[in-house]
Design a protein around this motif. Structure first.
Motif, PDB file in Angstrom:
ATOM      1  N   GLY A 172       2.675   2.176  -4.750  1.00  0.00           N
ATOM      2  CA  GLY A 172       2.004   0.928  -4.475  1.00  0.00           C
ATOM      3  C   GLY A 172       0.540   1.073  -4.839  1.00  0.00           C
ATOM      4  N   PHE A 173      -0.316   0.351  -4.132  1.00  0.00           N
ATOM      5  CA  PHE A 173      -1.763   0.500  -4.301  1.00  0.00           C
ATOM      6  C   PHE A 173      -2.256   1.669  -3.453  1.00  0.00           C
ATOM      7  CE2 PHE A 173      -2.264  -3.285  -6.672  1.00  0.00           C
ATOM      8  CZ  PHE A 173      -3.585  -3.366  -7.100  1.00  0.00           C
ATOM      9  N   VAL A 174      -3.160   2.456  -4.003  1.00  0.00           N
ATOM     10  CA  VAL A 174      -3.818   3.521  -3.255  1.00  0.00           C
ATOM     11  C   VAL A 174      -5.270   3.101  -3.062  1.00  0.00           C
ATOM     12  CG1 VAL A 174      -4.407   5.962  -3.154  1.00  0.00           C
ATOM     13  CG2 VAL A 174      -2.309   5.229  -4.322  1.00  0.00           C
ATOM     14  N   TRP A 175      -5.626   2.802  -1.808  1.00  0.00           N
ATOM     15  CA  TRP A 175      -7.002   2.423  -1.473  1.00  0.00           C
ATOM     16  C   TRP A 175      -7.638   3.627  -0.789  1.00  0.00           C
ATOM     17  CZ3 TRP A 175      -8.339  -2.447  -3.113  1.00  0.00           C
ATOM     18  CH2 TRP A 175      -7.294  -3.357  -3.333  1.00  0.00           C
ATOM     19  N   ASN A 176      -8.548   4.274  -1.473  1.00  0.00           N
ATOM     20  CA  ASN A 176      -9.132   5.495  -0.941  1.00  0.00           C
ATOM     21  C   ASN A 176     -10.652   5.439  -1.113  1.00  0.00           C
ATOM     22  OD1 ASN A 176      -9.366   8.156   0.053  1.00  0.00           O
ATOM     23  ND2 ASN A 176      -7.465   8.773  -0.970  1.00  0.00           N
ATOM     24  N   GLU A 177     -11.315   6.477  -0.674  1.00  0.00           N
ATOM     25  CA  GLU A 177     -12.765   6.581  -0.847  1.00  0.00           C
ATOM     26  C   GLU A 177     -13.124   7.957  -1.365  1.00  0.00           C
ATOM     27  OE1 GLU A 177     -14.707   5.651   2.808  1.00  0.00           O
ATOM     28  OE2 GLU A 177     -14.516   3.479   2.541  1.00  0.00           O
TER      29      GLU A 177
ATOM     30  N   GLU B  22       0.840  -1.194   0.000  1.00  0.00           N
ATOM     31  CA  GLU B  22       0.000   0.000   0.000  1.00  0.00           C
ATOM     32  C   GLU B  22       0.876   1.245   0.000  1.00  0.00           C
ATOM     33  OE1 GLU B  22      -3.825   1.967   2.376  1.00  0.00           O
ATOM     34  OE2 GLU B  22      -2.947   0.078   3.060  1.00  0.00           O
ATOM     35  N   ALA B  23       0.570   2.171  -0.881  1.00  0.00           N
ATOM     36  CA  ALA B  23       1.338   3.409  -0.985  1.00  0.00           C
ATOM     37  C   ALA B  23       1.138   4.266   0.258  1.00  0.00           C
ATOM     38  CB  ALA B  23       0.923   4.183  -2.229  1.00  0.00           C
ATOM     39  N   LYS B  24       2.226   4.824   0.757  1.00  0.00           N
ATOM     40  CA  LYS B  24       2.130   5.734   1.895  1.00  0.00           C
ATOM     41  C   LYS B  24       1.873   7.164   1.429  1.00  0.00           C
ATOM     42  CE  LYS B  24       5.192   3.043   4.915  1.00  0.00           C
ATOM     43  NZ  LYS B  24       6.485   3.036   5.670  1.00  0.00           N
TER      44      LYS B  24
ATOM     45  N   TRP C  82     -12.230   4.148  -4.173  1.00  0.00           N
ATOM     46  CA  TRP C  82     -11.503   4.900  -5.208  1.00  0.00           C
ATOM     47  C   TRP C  82     -10.066   4.403  -5.146  1.00  0.00           C
ATOM     48  CZ3 TRP C  82     -10.451  10.889  -5.052  1.00  0.00           C
ATOM     49  CH2 TRP C  82     -10.039  11.322  -6.314  1.00  0.00           C
ATOM     50  N   ILE C  83      -9.651   3.655  -6.150  1.00  0.00           N
ATOM     51  CA  ILE C  83      -8.429   2.857  -6.081  1.00  0.00           C
ATOM     52  C   ILE C  83      -7.538   3.159  -7.280  1.00  0.00           C
ATOM     53  CG2 ILE C  83      -7.522   0.497  -5.905  1.00  0.00           C
ATOM     54  CD1 ILE C  83     -10.489  -0.276  -5.099  1.00  0.00           C
ATOM     55  N   ALA C  84      -6.229   3.144  -7.068  1.00  0.00           N
ATOM     56  CA  ALA C  84      -5.288   3.345  -8.171  1.00  0.00           C
ATOM     57  C   ALA C  84      -3.962   2.691  -7.832  1.00  0.00           C
ATOM     58  CB  ALA C  84      -5.092   4.834  -8.442  1.00  0.00           C
ATOM     59  N   THR C  85      -3.200   2.385  -8.860  1.00  0.00           N
ATOM     60  CA  THR C  85      -1.824   1.935  -8.674  1.00  0.00           C
ATOM     61  C   THR C  85      -0.885   3.036  -9.144  1.00  0.00           C
ATOM     62  OG1 THR C  85      -1.826   0.874 -10.862  1.00  0.00           O
ATOM     63  CG2 THR C  85      -2.364  -0.502  -8.953  1.00  0.00           C
ATOM     64  N   ALA C  86       0.245   3.174  -8.454  1.00  0.00           N
ATOM     65  CA  ALA C  86       1.289   4.130  -8.831  1.00  0.00           C
ATOM     66  C   ALA C  86       2.619   3.516  -8.406  1.00  0.00           C
ATOM     67  CB  ALA C  86       1.069   5.469  -8.146  1.00  0.00           C
ATOM     68  N   VAL C  87       3.362   2.952  -9.361  1.00  0.00           N
ATOM     69  CA  VAL C  87       4.516   2.119  -8.987  1.00  0.00           C
ATOM     70  C   VAL C  87       5.782   2.490  -9.754  1.00  0.00           C
ATOM     71  CG1 VAL C  87       3.072   0.172  -8.286  1.00  0.00           C
ATOM     72  CG2 VAL C  87       3.839   0.330 -10.663  1.00  0.00           C
ATOM     73  N   GLN C  88       5.931   3.767 -10.110  1.00  0.00           N
ATOM     74  CA  GLN C  88       7.109   4.152 -10.888  1.00  0.00           C
ATOM     75  C   GLN C  88       8.407   3.795 -10.154  1.00  0.00           C
ATOM     76  OE1 GLN C  88       7.860   8.372 -11.499  1.00  0.00           O
ATOM     77  NE2 GLN C  88       8.824   7.965 -13.466  1.00  0.00           N
TER      78      GLN C  88
ATOM     79  N   TRP D 272       4.969   9.423  -4.939  1.00  0.00           N
ATOM     80  CA  TRP D 272       6.390   9.405  -4.585  1.00  0.00           C
ATOM     81  C   TRP D 272       6.766   8.116  -3.866  1.00  0.00           C
ATOM     82  CZ3 TRP D 272       3.041  13.477  -3.675  1.00  0.00           C
ATOM     83  CH2 TRP D 272       3.186  14.567  -4.536  1.00  0.00           C
ATOM     84  N   ASP D 273       5.916   7.655  -2.976  1.00  0.00           N
ATOM     85  CA  ASP D 273       6.116   6.387  -2.292  1.00  0.00           C
ATOM     86  C   ASP D 273       4.960   5.513  -2.736  1.00  0.00           C
ATOM     87  OD1 ASP D 273       6.760   4.330  -0.662  1.00  0.00           O
ATOM     88  OD2 ASP D 273       6.234   5.319   1.216  1.00  0.00           O
TER      89      ASP D 273
END
Length: 603
Positions: A162-167, A153-155, A174-180, A159-160
């Protein structure tokens, strides 16, 4: 643009999808099993992206990745399936993939044949699969992997990552991945290296109804299975490994057509949060003008046979190929456009069409991406806007380390131990200096050749490619007919900026260049004397100009050359000191207030 059509998701829900999507849907019972067992933490190997290609991974490529994902927002877990078609570049008896070891691997198959647990292992996130039979060079093999678990899970995405689990504001997932920085192995089995982009990708994303899932490439349809929706997306080109992304939420689609000056029609898609139509229309209105700029100044949009896509995300943004992540809240800067949308979209050219061979050359992505905003300001408003934009970036150059070290690097090494944000700002200012040095015609011709492999790109005559800084140097030298290697050595391969030493004596002013490690720097210098501008050849790094008594002298009056400017460093140091003072004052004020409140309580 032909039309602007808000497209109801109810229309999309009626679309047919392949039977494969149905097979990708996973039963709700797996929600619990995927998250109940405490998994090991993501290893440093998995968190590190790029560097040298691992031994064994250079011997094959990924021709096709057929990926299935089922997302369980309640437990922040996923169930995944991947069938990878691999082509051997040399004889193979095993394959080496990257996959976060937090996942439980449920099954592995090779060409449909199930393997035993003894035939594969995944220590530290390096998945080794022994093949039942050796594969000869040139042959293909299909490897299928089923897995499940709780992904990193992204912190503080992006920038940091992973998975973003949000609402959303009304409580919907409301979910997204950001893994650069962390790489593709955070959520699917891949080769986590820029040189191993899959040729084509199919994605089947299963999410709780009525949520929607936006991803890379072409939308192929959606199938509803009662409580679940499965979206199918398909790419037609090589796809940057970290740019493969999942974007899930209560999304609506705004859609239109863009008539390219190159004769093709590009599908424009903006997957925005429901209820944000007003802001979405404003942002969508920028799409065509931005495309006009890039196609006029750089060349054709690289993925016109797929789409230009943007999706609302619960993080700031990322250059996900054909589905750029956007979370800037519809803000425009003082130049009247949304800089984040523009910057991330620039990476379709500099990052996705052109990909660096090694992360050591990451400035080719970010320096060019950052330079596009001043260029856009110049395109819209002229030279004053261009210079103002660049000047702001000049104040954010720190010269911690060379932009390019000459060694393979991971992304962490670039950002934390290397040049950091200089790959953006210093990269942009170097490109400005290069452009001023060789002229617009040679500069933009060199850029086109770097991006497309040709100076005359048009849809159908180019494909995504890889390049290095040395490739760019070779292109510039060939295009200009001169050797500009010295310019790259002075700015890209060492950290310190050239210094201009100015000494005034009776009747003349002397100028000399000082460079780190005394590298060559044959940079001519314009000098304004009174109302006249003269150009000094600066042979041997030195030159002089005659001046009259009291005559004003300005070196580099049009700010063409990136150089050391002590006043910028001094001003930055002053600002840091003032910030510390304000912070200390605020801290003391809070302490005094707390003390006063305590005294009041005792009265």
């Amino acid at each position: 643009m032909k039309h602007l059509i808000p497209l109801s998701l109810s229309v999309l829900f009626a679309s047919a999808c392949s039977s494969t999507s149905t097979q990708m849907a996973t039963s709700a019972e797996q929600v619990k099993s995927a998250a109940t067992v405490k998994a090991p933490a993501t290893t440093d190997i998995t968190r590190s992206s790029g560097g040298k290609l691992k031994d064994g991974q250079a011997s094959f490529t990924i021709e096709h990745a057929d990926l299935g994902f089922t997302l369980y927002p309640e437990t922040k877990s996923i169930a995944g399936s991947a069938t990878l078609t691999l082509q051997a570049k040399s004889d193979l008896n095993h394959v080496l993939l990257d996959l976060d070891s937090v996942f439980t691997i449920e099954s592995v198959k090779v060409n449909g044949r199930s393997l035993t647990n003894n035939d594969y292992s995944n220590p530290e996130g390096v998945l080794t699969i022994n093949l039942p039979e050796s594969i000869s060079s040139g042959e293909s093999v299909k490897v299928s992997i089923d897995y499940k678990g709780v992904p990193l899970e992204a912190k503080k995405a992006p920038w940091d990552g992973g998975f973003v689990w949000n609402e959303t504001e009304d409580g919907q997932p409301w979910i997204a991945t950001a893994v650069q920085a962390e790489g593709c192995d955070i959520f699917w089995p891949c080769i986590d290296h820029p040189l191993r982009e899959p040729e084509k990708v199919d994605m089947h994303i299963t999410v709780p109804a009525p949520l929607a899932a936006a991803a890379n490439g072409l939308y192929k349809g959606m199938e509803n299975n009662g409580e679940w929706n499965t979206y199918h997306w398909q790419t037609l080109s090589k796809t940057n490994t970290y740019a493969i992304s999942l974007n899930v939420g209560p999304l609506a689609l705004m859609q239109g057509d863009y008539k390219s000056q190159y004769g093709n029609t590009i599908d424009l898609q903006y997957w925005h949060l429901k209820g944000k139509e007003e802001g979405a229309k404003k942002l969508f209105g920028e799409f065509s003008q931005i495309l006009d700029f890039f196609e006029s100044v750089i060349g054709p949009y690289p993925f016109g046979n797929e789409k230009m896509g943007v999706v609302d995300t619960p993080h700031l943004g990322m250059e996900h190929q054909t589905i750029n992540a956007y979370g800037n809240g519809y803000k425009t800067d003082e130049f009247g456009f949304d800089w984040l949308l523009h910057h991330e979209f620039s990476h379709e050219w500099f990052g996705n069409q052109l990909t660096h061979r090694d992360l050591d050359d990451m400035w080719l992505h970010e320096g060019f991406g950052e330079y596009m905003q001043p260029l856009y300001a110049q395109y819209l408003y002229g030279d004053v806007a261009y210079s103002t934009y660049l000047y702001k970036k000049r104040q954010r150059i720190f010269n911690r380390a060379p932009l390019v070290s000459g060694e393979s690097r991971t992304e962490t090494e670039v950002y934390k131990d290397g040049p950091g944000m200089d790959i953006y700002n210093k990269g942009a200012l170097f490109l400005h200096t290069l452009r001023q040095t060789i002229g617009d015609k040679a500069f933009f011709s060199s850029v086109r050749q770097l991006v497309y492999g040709t100076d005359t790109p048009k849809p159908g005559n180019f494909k995504p490619l890889f390049a290095s800084t040395q490739d760019f140097i070779d292109i510039v030298n060939k295009t200009t007919g001169k050797n500009y290697t010295w310019l790259f050595k002075a700015y890209v391969y060492q950290k310190d900026l050239p210094k201009l030493v100015v000494e005034r004596e009776d009747g003349k002013v002397n100028f000399s260049w000082k460079t780190g490690n005394d590298v060559a720097f044959d940079m001519p210098l314009e000098v304004k004397v009174g109302d006249n501008v003269v150009t000094l050849a600066m042979t041997g790094k030195q030159g002089s100009v005659s001046v009259g008594k009291g005559e004003a002298v300005t070196a580099d009056p049009h700010s063409k050359i990136l150089r050391d400017q002590p006043y910028i460093d001094n001003y930055r140091a002053f600002n840091r000191k003032q910030t510390r003072k304000r912070r200390d004052y605020t801290k003391k004020l809070k302490a005094d207030l707390a003390e006063a409140l305590e005294k009041l309580k005792k009265l």
